[in-house]
Design an enzyme around this catalytic site. Structure first.
Site, PDB file in Angstrom:
ATOM      1  N   CYS A 117     -16.374   1.346   0.846  1.00  0.00           N
ATOM      2  CA  CYS A 117     -15.118   0.638   1.117  1.00  0.00           C
ATOM      3  C   CYS A 117     -14.710   0.757   2.584  1.00  0.00           C
ATOM      4  CB  CYS A 117     -14.017   1.197   0.214  1.00  0.00           C
ATOM      5  SG  CYS A 117     -13.840   2.985   0.309  1.00  0.00           S
TER       6      CYS A 117
ATOM      7  N   HIS B  36      -7.400   0.453  -6.236  1.00  0.00           N
ATOM      8  CA  HIS B  36      -7.562  -0.393  -5.053  1.00  0.00           C
ATOM      9  C   HIS B  36      -8.256  -1.696  -5.474  1.00  0.00           C
ATOM     10  CE1 HIS B  36      -7.699  -1.568  -0.996  1.00  0.00           C
ATOM     11  NE2 HIS B  36      -8.547  -0.705  -0.483  1.00  0.00           N
TER      12      HIS B  36
ATOM     13  N   GLN C  54     -10.107  -4.228  -2.915  1.00  0.00           N
ATOM     14  CA  GLN C  54     -11.388  -3.742  -2.406  1.00  0.00           C
ATOM     15  C   GLN C  54     -12.508  -4.074  -3.390  1.00  0.00           C
ATOM     16  OE1 GLN C  54     -12.208  -1.996   0.572  1.00  0.00           O
ATOM     17  NE2 GLN C  54     -14.231  -2.570  -0.171  1.00  0.00           N
TER      18      GLN C  54
ATOM     19  N   ARG D 119       0.868  -1.178   0.000  1.00  0.00           N
ATOM     20  CA  ARG D 119       0.000   0.000   0.000  1.00  0.00           C
ATOM     21  C   ARG D 119       0.899   1.221   0.000  1.00  0.00           C
ATOM     22  NH1 ARG D 119      -5.252   1.487   3.606  1.00  0.00           N
ATOM     23  NH2 ARG D 119      -6.083   0.052   2.044  1.00  0.00           N
TER      24      ARG D 119
ATOM     25  N   ARG E  35     -13.240  -8.929   2.168  1.00  0.00           N
ATOM     26  CA  ARG E  35     -11.828  -8.642   1.873  1.00  0.00           C
ATOM     27  C   ARG E  35     -10.976  -9.866   2.230  1.00  0.00           C
ATOM     28  NH1 ARG E  35      -9.980  -3.424   1.897  1.00  0.00           N
ATOM     29  NH2 ARG E  35      -8.096  -4.400   1.105  1.00  0.00           N
TER      30      ARG E  35
ATOM     31  N   ASP F 131     -17.241   6.671  -1.397  1.00  0.00           N
ATOM     32  CA  ASP F 131     -15.884   6.618  -0.828  1.00  0.00           C
ATOM     33  C   ASP F 131     -15.690   7.937  -0.085  1.00  0.00           C
ATOM     34  OD1 ASP F 131     -13.169   6.140  -0.355  1.00  0.00           O
ATOM     35  OD2 ASP F 131     -12.540   6.436  -2.438  1.00  0.00           O
TER      36      ASP F 131
HETATM   37  N1   CP Z   1     -11.168  -0.242   2.712  1.00  0.00           N
HETATM   38  C1   CP Z   1      -9.880  -0.249   3.125  1.00  0.00           C
HETATM   39  O1   CP Z   1      -8.939  -0.491   2.347  1.00  0.00           O
HETATM   40  O2   CP Z   1      -9.737   0.004   4.444  1.00  0.00           O
HETATM   41  P1   CP Z   1      -8.387   0.306   5.223  1.00  0.00           P
HETATM   42  O3   CP Z   1      -7.862   1.630   4.735  1.00  0.00           O
HETATM   43  O4   CP Z   1      -8.765   0.315   6.668  1.00  0.00           O
HETATM   44  O5   CP Z   1      -7.399  -0.785   4.909  1.00  0.00           O
HETATM   45  N1  NVA Z   2     -10.050   6.572  -1.399  1.00  0.00           N
HETATM   46  C1  NVA Z   2      -9.710   6.171  -0.055  1.00  0.00           C
HETATM   47  C2  NVA Z   2      -9.913   4.703   0.116  1.00  0.00           C
HETATM   48  C3  NVA Z   2      -9.653   4.187   1.501  1.00  0.00           C
HETATM   49  C4  NVA Z   2      -9.815   2.704   1.608  1.00  0.00           C
HETATM   50  C5  NVA Z   2      -8.288   6.576   0.250  1.00  0.00           C
HETATM   51  O1  NVA Z   2      -7.424   6.393  -0.615  1.00  0.00           O
HETATM   52  O2  NVA Z   2      -8.022   7.080   1.339  1.00  0.00           O
END
Ligand code: CP
Ligand code: NVA
Length: 301
Positions: free
Chosen positions: A259, A129, A132, A102, A288, A219
């Site tokens: 998400c 992502h 997700q 990430r 997930r 989101d």
């Molecule tokens: N939806 C998601 O990726 O959540 P986190 O940021 O908590 O991992």
């Molecule tokens: N768009 C959001 C998704 C979090 C899971 C972010 O990148 O923070």
């Protein structure tokens, strides 16, 4: 399947069905049927951004598949002090059997996947992502009783350029699902991502976008890394909150997806978020784990 999962462009519709079949089996068998395709293997989980669901579901997932999860805080790695992504990829390929990452720049994950000789899974970048959205599609399958296809209509509200929206566009391209993106002009979706796709469109009017919808999806308005734009974003996305009024225009049993993390009173009203008849966000979060276990089994065993 390809070596890596960097975006949903890496998988075919056939791969998607293989992932779901395995995810559903792993979900059914969890805790009763032993399955250890990652026995003796170590999977590195590199995080340069915050996480609750992704970190925990991957750590638990690797453990349940018999492997050893290594949480790696990117800020404490040498890559945070200028070591190149390519050198990092070369070194980690000598120790590990897979990498989950990430981070901010999507190009870094592309570079990591290109250089590493082991599978790389994108656990969120500024642009995509995929894990997700795989979980979201499984959740749709559970609630609609069929794979997402042209008979399913989804409306995404808010940030038309977020990693989630970009990935939903790729999912709609893959499955044929109808996708309407309700977003303001300033953050309208990247049209090059869906050029020539008659099942995907942008709609500036939030009420029009809700017509005949099966699944609402939103989101956060301020994604990780975009905190400086908070004030501007709060203003432009305000008309795109998912609330009870939109459900009046949608199909009778329309569901709500997010998400997570959610901000009640911003992108979703508390009434919708906490309505057990509408909100399926915790099924989505649970999936997930099952989907990622399937993906890791297929790529890393
Ligand atoms: N939806 C998601 O990726 O959540 P986190 O940021 O908590 O991992
Ligand atoms: N768009 C959001 C998704 C979090 C899971 C972010 O990148 O923070």
């Amino acid at each position: 399947m390809k070596k890596d999962l960097v975006t949903l462009n890496d998988i075919t519709l056939e791969d998607l069905h293989v992932i779901y079949d395995l995810a559903e089996k792993l979900k059914r068998d969890r805790g009763s049927v032993p399955y250890s395709p990652l026995a003796g293997k170590s999977i590195g989980l590199i995080f340069a951004k915050s996480s609750t669901r992704t970190r925990v579901s991957f750590e638990v997932g690797v453990h349940e598949l018999g492997g050893n999860p290594l949480y790696l805080d990117a800020g404490k790695m040498q890559v945070g002090r200028g070591e190149t992504v390519a050198d990092t990829a070369n070194v980690l390929s000598r120790y590990l059997h897979g990498i989950v990452i990430r981070t901010f720049a999507h190009a870094d994950v592309e570079e990591l996947a290109r250089v590493a000789t082991i599978p790389v899974i994108n656990a969120l970048t500024d642009d995509y992502h995929p894990c997700q959205i795989l979980a979201d599609l499984l959740t749709i399958k559970e609630h609609s009783g069929r794979y997402a296809d042209s008979s399913i209509k989804m409306a995404f509200y808010g940030d038309g350029r977020s990693n989630i929206c970009n990935s939903l566009i790729l999912a709609a391209k893959l499955t044929g699902m109808q996708l309407v993106i309700a977003a303001p002009e300033q953050e309208r979706p990247h049209e090059h991502l869906f050029a020539g796709c008659s099942n995907i469109r942008w709609e500036a009017d939030p009420v029009k976008a809700a017509k005949d919808v099966d699944y609402f999806y939103t989101d956060v308005w301020v994604s990780m890394g975009f905190e400086e734009e908070r004030e501007r974003r709060m203003q432009i996305f305000r008309p795109y909150q998912i609330n009870e009024k939109l459900f009046d225009v949608a199909k009778k049993d329309a569901k709500f997806l997010h998400c997570l993390p959610a901000h009640r009173g911003e992108e979703v009203s508390a009434g919708v978020m906490d309505d057990p008849k509408r909100s399926i966000v915790f099924d989505e979060a649970e999936n997930r784990l099952h989907v990622q276990k399937a993906v890791m089994s297929l790529l890393m065993k």
